[in-house]
Write a protein that holds these residues in place. Structure first.
Motif, PDB file in Angstrom:
ATOM      1  N   ASP A 270       0.840  -1.200   0.000  1.00  0.00           N
ATOM      2  CA  ASP A 270       0.000   0.000   0.000  1.00  0.00           C
ATOM      3  C   ASP A 270       0.873   1.246   0.000  1.00  0.00           C
ATOM      4  N   PRO A 271       0.758   2.120  -1.013  1.00  0.00           N
ATOM      5  CA  PRO A 271       1.635   3.293  -1.077  1.00  0.00           C
ATOM      6  C   PRO A 271       1.393   4.284   0.052  1.00  0.00           C
ATOM      7  N   VAL A 272       0.173   4.375   0.555  1.00  0.00           N
ATOM      8  CA  VAL A 272      -0.086   5.298   1.664  1.00  0.00           C
ATOM      9  C   VAL A 272       0.633   4.815   2.923  1.00  0.00           C
ATOM     10  N   ALA A 273       0.529   3.533   3.231  1.00  0.00           N
ATOM     11  CA  ALA A 273       1.229   2.980   4.392  1.00  0.00           C
ATOM     12  C   ALA A 273       2.738   3.118   4.238  1.00  0.00           C
ATOM     13  N   ALA A 274       3.247   2.861   3.033  1.00  0.00           N
ATOM     14  CA  ALA A 274       4.680   3.005   2.790  1.00  0.00           C
ATOM     15  C   ALA A 274       5.121   4.443   3.003  1.00  0.00           C
ATOM     16  N   GLY A 275       4.294   5.393   2.598  1.00  0.00           N
ATOM     17  CA  GLY A 275       4.617   6.803   2.803  1.00  0.00           C
ATOM     18  C   GLY A 275       4.667   7.170   4.274  1.00  0.00           C
ATOM     19  N   ILE A 276       3.776   6.588   5.064  1.00  0.00           N
ATOM     20  CA  ILE A 276       3.791   6.842   6.505  1.00  0.00           C
ATOM     21  C   ILE A 276       5.089   6.326   7.119  1.00  0.00           C
ATOM     22  N   MET A 277       5.527   5.150   6.721  1.00  0.00           N
ATOM     23  CA  MET A 277       6.765   4.605   7.270  1.00  0.00           C
ATOM     24  C   MET A 277       7.970   5.434   6.851  1.00  0.00           C
ATOM     25  N   ARG A 278       7.977   5.925   5.613  1.00  0.00           N
ATOM     26  CA  ARG A 278       9.084   6.793   5.188  1.00  0.00           C
ATOM     27  C   ARG A 278       9.092   8.089   5.985  1.00  0.00           C
ATOM     28  N   ALA A 279       7.924   8.652   6.218  1.00  0.00           N
ATOM     29  CA  ALA A 279       7.846   9.891   6.988  1.00  0.00           C
ATOM     30  C   ALA A 279       8.319   9.669   8.422  1.00  0.00           C
ATOM     31  N   GLY A 330      14.304  -0.239   6.381  1.00  0.00           N
ATOM     32  CA  GLY A 330      14.691   0.196   5.038  1.00  0.00           C
ATOM     33  C   GLY A 330      14.579   1.705   4.867  1.00  0.00           C
ATOM     34  N   PRO A 331      13.405   2.292   5.142  1.00  0.00           N
ATOM     35  CA  PRO A 331      13.299   3.754   5.052  1.00  0.00           C
ATOM     36  C   PRO A 331      14.249   4.478   5.995  1.00  0.00           C
ATOM     37  N   LEU A 332      14.535   3.899   7.169  1.00  0.00           N
ATOM     38  CA  LEU A 332      15.432   4.560   8.110  1.00  0.00           C
ATOM     39  C   LEU A 332      16.854   4.605   7.565  1.00  0.00           C
ATOM     40  N   ARG A 333      17.300   3.515   6.951  1.00  0.00           N
ATOM     41  CA  ARG A 333      18.628   3.540   6.345  1.00  0.00           C
ATOM     42  C   ARG A 333      18.719   4.636   5.290  1.00  0.00           C
ATOM     43  N   ALA A 334      17.683   4.767   4.479  1.00  0.00           N
ATOM     44  CA  ALA A 334      17.690   5.799   3.436  1.00  0.00           C
ATOM     45  C   ALA A 334      17.694   7.194   4.049  1.00  0.00           C
ATOM     46  N   ALA A 335      16.906   7.395   5.109  1.00  0.00           N
ATOM     47  CA  ALA A 335      16.845   8.709   5.743  1.00  0.00           C
ATOM     48  C   ALA A 335      18.172   9.076   6.405  1.00  0.00           C
ATOM     49  N   LEU A 336      18.832   8.091   7.009  1.00  0.00           N
ATOM     50  CA  LEU A 336      20.126   8.357   7.641  1.00  0.00           C
ATOM     51  C   LEU A 336      21.190   8.677   6.606  1.00  0.00           C
ATOM     52  N   THR A 337      21.157   7.982   5.479  1.00  0.00           N
ATOM     53  CA  THR A 337      22.112   8.277   4.403  1.00  0.00           C
ATOM     54  C   THR A 337      21.943   9.704   3.921  1.00  0.00           C
ATOM     55  N   GLU A 338      20.704  10.162   3.880  1.00  0.00           N
ATOM     56  CA  GLU A 338      20.423  11.521   3.407  1.00  0.00           C
ATOM     57  C   GLU A 338      20.760  12.577   4.453  1.00  0.00           C
ATOM     58  N   GLN A 339      20.387  12.337   5.709  1.00  0.00           N
ATOM     59  CA  GLN A 339      20.500  13.389   6.718  1.00  0.00           C
ATOM     60  C   GLN A 339      21.768  13.304   7.572  1.00  0.00           C
ATOM     61  N   LEU A 340      22.320  12.109   7.782  1.00  0.00           N
ATOM     62  CA  LEU A 340      23.527  11.939   8.582  1.00  0.00           C
ATOM     63  C   LEU A 340      24.539  11.090   7.833  1.00  0.00           C
ATOM     64  N   PRO A 341      25.002  11.541   6.670  1.00  0.00           N
ATOM     65  CA  PRO A 341      25.867  10.684   5.851  1.00  0.00           C
ATOM     66  C   PRO A 341      27.193  10.339   6.512  1.00  0.00           C
ATOM     67  N   GLY A 342      27.650  11.160   7.476  1.00  0.00           N
ATOM     68  CA  GLY A 342      28.947  10.895   8.084  1.00  0.00           C
ATOM     69  C   GLY A 342      28.885  10.108   9.371  1.00  0.00           C
TER      70      GLY A 342
END
Length: 380
Positions: A270-279, A330-342
């Motif tokens: 479900d794309p809505v549920a996936a969006g909630i988890m990414r947020a 999965g979304p958390l790894r992506a968010a950390l790569t974006e916001q805390l790359p170091g």
């Protein structure tokens, strides 16, 4: 009071360390009061507790637990704060039972004494004034406690996850809080409760999922038929009865959080549920950045970019919310790569009860490196 872990370690297993006193760790929260007893080490064992070779107490030096129990009734709180008498009424018998199971009185020829203790409690920062005033005397009288740390549960979660190293820890379950330190002071982000914050928490995810279910029920844009079906199965149809079920309850945050696993289960399809988890993942990463030593959400340059975080800064995540699995990881790894790359993301070495015992062990040898704070970590 129900057993949570097994009792005493064999004396032969401790032969390499001279017998010291006893250490007490306590974790008080919404699921009750957890209490652990450990033996204070001296000689080589104490050296292992004090340092991991980098000047900070690390996972390899954690105290040896000899017994633990859980008192399932949460400690009462009110407008006056955390009820010290109610905590002591549960804590004192629990500690006496653990000492008896460990043979402490027989070993020492009388009443056992506790060298150092740490009590971590939810609400300590805002509701702990009475506890800080009353509990030290109660524990000194009952067990001769010489050194006592009273800490917010977020601080014991930090100590359990990272020990005494600079870094940041995000603790997420029904609520969510991030704590960071450079070992000189604490930085906090969120933890403001389900009405004002706890962004990315179980309650936050569950509320967003139920909102999407209600949108589908109404026929509004942004709704999710999959989440509507899950909500109807969980709470009963039609969903028009849900507000009447939810709003009068005093445990609204827990009820909202109970729907978070359903959101996670729907996220793969479900794309809505996936969006909630990414947020939710982005919110967690933002809180981690806000408390990282050398980081923070305040722009560091003219282009509006956030501050960078050094590669030696550790970031850990702890709490029951991470049992949601890959839908969150999965979304958390992506968010950390974006916001805390170091940042160096590491696995939490332990939980809040482990952290309470670690703080007690450091108090016993007079070398606590974590910074004191009147509301977050005070030593009596």
């Amino acid at each position: 009071m129900s057993p949570a872990a097994d009792g005493a370690a064999d004396g032969a297993d401790r032969a390499a360390d001279d017998a010291g006193g006893w250490l007490l760790g306590v974790d008080s929260g919404g699921s009750g009061l957890r209490v652990a007893l450990a033996r204070q080490r001296t000689g080589a064992g104490a050296a292992a507790e004090r340092t991991d070779g980098a000047g900070a107490a690390g996972p390899s030096g954690r105290p040896e637990v000899v017994g633990a129990v859980t008192c399932p009734e949460p400690v009462r709180t009110s407008e006056a704060g955390i009820d010290a008498g109610h905590m002591a009424a549960q804590l004192v018998p629990a500690v006496r039972s653990l000492l008896a199971d460990a043979g402490a009185g027989a070993e020492e020829g009388g009443a056992a004494r506790i060298a150092a203790a740490c009590v971590g409690a939810a609400g300590m920062a805002t509701l702990g004034r009475g506890l800080r005033a009353e509990l030290p005397g109660m524990l000194a009288e009952a067990f001769g406690v010489r050194r006592l740390a009273l800490a917010a549960d977020a601080v014991t979660a930090y100590a359990g996850a990272l020990g005494e190293r600079p870094g940041a820890v995000v603790a997420a379950g029904t609520g969510m809080i991030a704590m960071g330190t450079d070992l000189e002071s604490w930085r906090r982000a969120d933890g403001w409760g389900h009405l004002l914050g706890d962004c990315g928490s179980g309650a936050w995810i569950g509320r967003a999922g139920l909102e999407a279910a209600m949108r589908a029920f109404d026929g509004r844009a942004g709704g999710s038929a999959a989440l509507r079906a899950r909500a109807e199965a969980m709470f009963g149809a039609p969903l028009s009865v849900l507000p009447g079920q939810l709003y009068p309850r005093t445990d609204r945050a827990a009820v909202l959080a109970s729907f978070a696993p359903e959101v996670a289960r729907c996220a793969g399809e479900d794309p809505v549920a996936a969006g909630i988890m990414r947020a939710a993942a982005r919110e967690m990463a933002a809180s981690a950045l806000a408390v990282c030593p050398g980081g923070g959400a305040v722009p560091r340059s003219g282009d509006g970019s956030a501050g960078t975080v050094g590669e030696d800064v550790r970031v850990a995540f702890t709490g029951g919310l991470f049992n949601l699995g890959e839908a969150l990881h999965g979304p958390l790894r992506a968010a950390l790569t974006e916001q805390l790359p170091g940042a160096r993301v590491v696995e939490a070495a332990g939980g809040p009860l482990d952290g309470a015992l670690l703080i007690a062990a450091r108090l016993a040898v007079g070398g606590l490196a974590l910074p004191s704070d009147p509301a977050l970590l005070s030593v009596a």
